[in-house]
Motif scaffolding. Sequence first.
Motif, PDB file in Angstrom:
ATOM      1  N   ALA A   1       5.092   7.161  -2.285  1.00 49.81           N
ATOM      2  CA  ALA A   1       5.944   6.021  -1.938  1.00 49.81           C
ATOM      3  C   ALA A   1       7.126   6.425  -1.067  1.00 49.81           C
ATOM      4  O   ALA A   1       7.605   5.617  -0.271  1.00 49.81           O
ATOM      5  CB  ALA A   1       6.439   5.341  -3.213  1.00 49.81           C
ATOM      6  N   ASP A   2       7.605   7.682  -1.228  1.00 49.41           N
ATOM      7  CA  ASP A   2       8.737   8.124  -0.412  1.00 49.41           C
ATOM      8  C   ASP A   2       8.637   9.627  -0.128  1.00 49.41           C
ATOM      9  O   ASP A   2       7.755  10.311  -0.643  1.00 49.41           O
ATOM     10  CB  ASP A   2      10.074   7.787  -1.098  1.00 49.41           C
TER      11      ASP A   2
ATOM     12  N   HIS B   1      -0.850  10.506  -0.449  1.00 45.06           N
ATOM     13  CA  HIS B   1      -0.240   9.187  -0.554  1.00 45.06           C
ATOM     14  C   HIS B   1       0.978   9.302  -1.449  1.00 45.06           C
ATOM     15  O   HIS B   1       0.911   9.911  -2.518  1.00 45.06           O
ATOM     16  CB  HIS B   1      -1.222   8.191  -1.186  1.00 45.06           C
TER      17      HIS B   1
ATOM     18  N   HIS C   1      -5.825   3.923  11.037  1.00 48.72           N
ATOM     19  CA  HIS C   1      -5.682   3.693   9.598  1.00 48.72           C
ATOM     20  C   HIS C   1      -5.120   2.300   9.409  1.00 48.72           C
ATOM     21  O   HIS C   1      -4.247   1.884  10.156  1.00 48.72           O
ATOM     22  CB  HIS C   1      -4.735   4.735   8.980  1.00 48.72           C
ATOM     23  N   PRO C   2      -5.632   1.571   8.395  1.00 46.80           N
ATOM     24  CA  PRO C   2      -5.196   0.185   8.228  1.00 46.80           C
ATOM     25  C   PRO C   2      -3.681   0.007   8.127  1.00 46.80           C
ATOM     26  O   PRO C   2      -3.164  -1.044   8.466  1.00 46.80           O
ATOM     27  CB  PRO C   2      -5.855  -0.241   6.911  1.00 46.80           C
TER      28      PRO C   2
ATOM     29  N   MET D   1       0.842  -1.217   0.000  1.00 47.12           N
ATOM     30  CA  MET D   1       0.000   0.000   0.000  1.00 47.12           C
ATOM     31  C   MET D   1       0.863   1.247   0.000  1.00 47.12           C
ATOM     32  O   MET D   1       1.893   1.300   0.641  1.00 47.12           O
ATOM     33  CB  MET D   1      -0.858   0.022   1.264  1.00 47.12           C
ATOM     34  N   MET D   2       0.398   2.248  -0.691  1.00 47.57           N
ATOM     35  CA  MET D   2       1.102   3.520  -0.792  1.00 47.57           C
ATOM     36  C   MET D   2       0.998   4.220   0.567  1.00 47.57           C
ATOM     37  O   MET D   2      -0.094   4.517   1.031  1.00 47.57           O
ATOM     38  CB  MET D   2       0.366   4.292  -1.874  1.00 47.57           C
ATOM     39  N   PRO D   3       2.121   4.497   1.197  1.00 48.88           N
ATOM     40  CA  PRO D   3       2.069   5.105   2.535  1.00 48.88           C
ATOM     41  C   PRO D   3       1.358   6.464   2.563  1.00 48.88           C
ATOM     42  O   PRO D   3       1.289   7.164   1.560  1.00 48.88           O
ATOM     43  CB  PRO D   3       3.552   5.297   2.894  1.00 48.88           C
ATOM     44  N   LEU D   4       0.895   6.828   3.759  1.00 52.05           N
ATOM     45  CA  LEU D   4       0.157   8.068   3.956  1.00 52.05           C
ATOM     46  C   LEU D   4       1.056   9.072   4.662  1.00 52.05           C
ATOM     47  O   LEU D   4       1.797   8.720   5.578  1.00 52.05           O
ATOM     48  CB  LEU D   4      -1.081   7.768   4.805  1.00 52.05           C
TER      49      LEU D   4
END
Lengths: 91, 320, 240
Positions: free
Chosen positions: A26-27, A24, A78-79, A1-4
Amino acid sequence: MMPLWEVFIRSRNGLAHKHVGSVHAADATMALQAARDVYTRRGEGLSIWVVPSAAITASDPADRDALFEPTGSKIYRHPTFYQVPDEVGHM
Amino acid sequence: MYTQALNTRDTAGGADHDLRFQARIDAEDRIEPNDSMPDGYRRTLVRQISQHAHSEIVGMLPEGNWITRAPSLRRKAALLAKVQDEGGHGLYLYAAAETLGVSREELVDQLLSGRAKYSSIFNYPTLSWADIGMVGWLVDGAAIMNQIPLCRCSFGPYARAMIRICKEESFHQRQGYEIMLTLCRGTPEQKAMAQDALDRWWWPCLMMFGPPDTQSNHSDLSMRWKIKRFTNDALRQKFVDATVPQGHYLGLTFPDPDLHFDEADGHWRFGAIDWDEFRRVLTGDGPCNAERLDARRKAQADGAWVREAALAYAAKARAP
Amino acid sequence: MTTTSITVTETPRIRRLLTLADDALILGHRISEWTGHAPLLEEELALANIALDLIGQARALFTEAGNESGHTEDQLAFLRDPHQFRNALIIELPNGDFAYTIVRLLLVSAASDLFWQATLASSDPALAAIAAKAGKETAYHLRHAAEWLIRIGDGTDESHRRAQAALDSLWPYTGELFETGAEREAWNAVVTPVLHQATLQRPGDGWMQAGGRSGRHTEHLGHLLAEMQVLPRTYPGAIW
């Protein structure tokens, strides 16, 4: 999952960074770019901070009738917040 | 580190808890993400906020349809900016929904699998440039009616997202009306284009406000929890009263032979809405339902390798 | 029967302005085609920002050209025929996949960025003024494209394959972006490190495609303009 990531912006004449929402990405580099594209489209911001949402620790002042002792928690459920980030796994 | 249990509020606290929660709502308290809340409140909010988000994203498609054919550079830039705003609004709303314990991925999955709803209006096609003016004038006009009260809704992140959205929304409707004004003052062909657009969009726009109050099944709780501030019918009437004079100013005729001004109470009375059409469009038989979802599924599928690449790079960068 | 098309009498300055304007307009148009189809929501907004910047640059340039030629920005954009457009071929090529779009954006932005930097000192005050704004925008486009290319090139096997394929396909169109060898060298100095960091193989400099600067375009421009220009051409004289 794309981090928040949570986004904080200090506007041109502002005194402090203000929380404006999340993105969202990735880095961190892409999160910063995303924050600029999403939250400063109209030239609103000057200084942008992005922080992984899961890295923020929050107090819970609102609920006077809490069944639990107020304690350091995540800013919201958050999941993805309960996965151990890779770098922490090395500790 | 701490465990998930510490951050799990017991929301099955029973009648007592619900009463305390309702008292906060009645006192116009703002509910924030980590506050104790009934499961129903959380579920209703996730549904409503995500539906709103899906609508913004799907709404990019009918308007995006005319970006490459916008008839002047100014209109091209303005339309692109408007559609970009809609993407941004979707993003703010997904972010608000995520504070309630759901991920954007899950919500998008619900949309693409057909489980989630979005505003029925975006299942209609934009067939001429006048439709772009119509969408701005009527569809955004209707959305604004709904959105301004939501700036005071009980859930903090949703209210704050709405404030941000409303600030950006103001130029959308004006832009749409200005397009209509230009067309109606233009050539006979442009005027005819404008009239044809109104003939096709008027009734679907009235349906945007949802079923009549007597039939709406989510309303009572939403009103009590201050997630919804006005009824469907109230907003619909407000919209008609504001919009009909604007249409007459343009020199256009509304496709409703029953439309008339009631001197007694100062409202514009309108004819019967075809709720069968509304139900059909809502359940998948509208003109564009299939292609809207196909377009979103394709974008998601085509983008999978990009998202994977970004995550793979990030993982490599983190590895020692 | 008269045509709706206009013909512009080009002084060297008008020609120069139209070349820049066409580059900006056609690239902005191509990027705007991603609206509603981008790989993630954040990128929808990023690409729209880039397209808006480019269309804004085009408008400023067309206005300046039109002041001299006696045309409006819209007449220049919507009523010239394909053979009168002066954009480079690389700019009118279809978007392809996201890798193709990003590689093209990188290659073009690197050239534009160097151009705008040099133009800050232009003896043409109007052009220098445009360069002041456009330069900042293009610097960001370049950075955005570079960050993405690094992640796509050094991401997964699939993304790497797509990026390399795009690079190989677009390379023969880069020659047209320069007028001098010195310009090309400066561009190489910017692009090569990015390709290296993206673990991509820099293609060899073979035959370079050209023709756009003199109005000889690919088949793609005709379709693009047919779509873009349809309304003003169908309703001559109408105001929108």
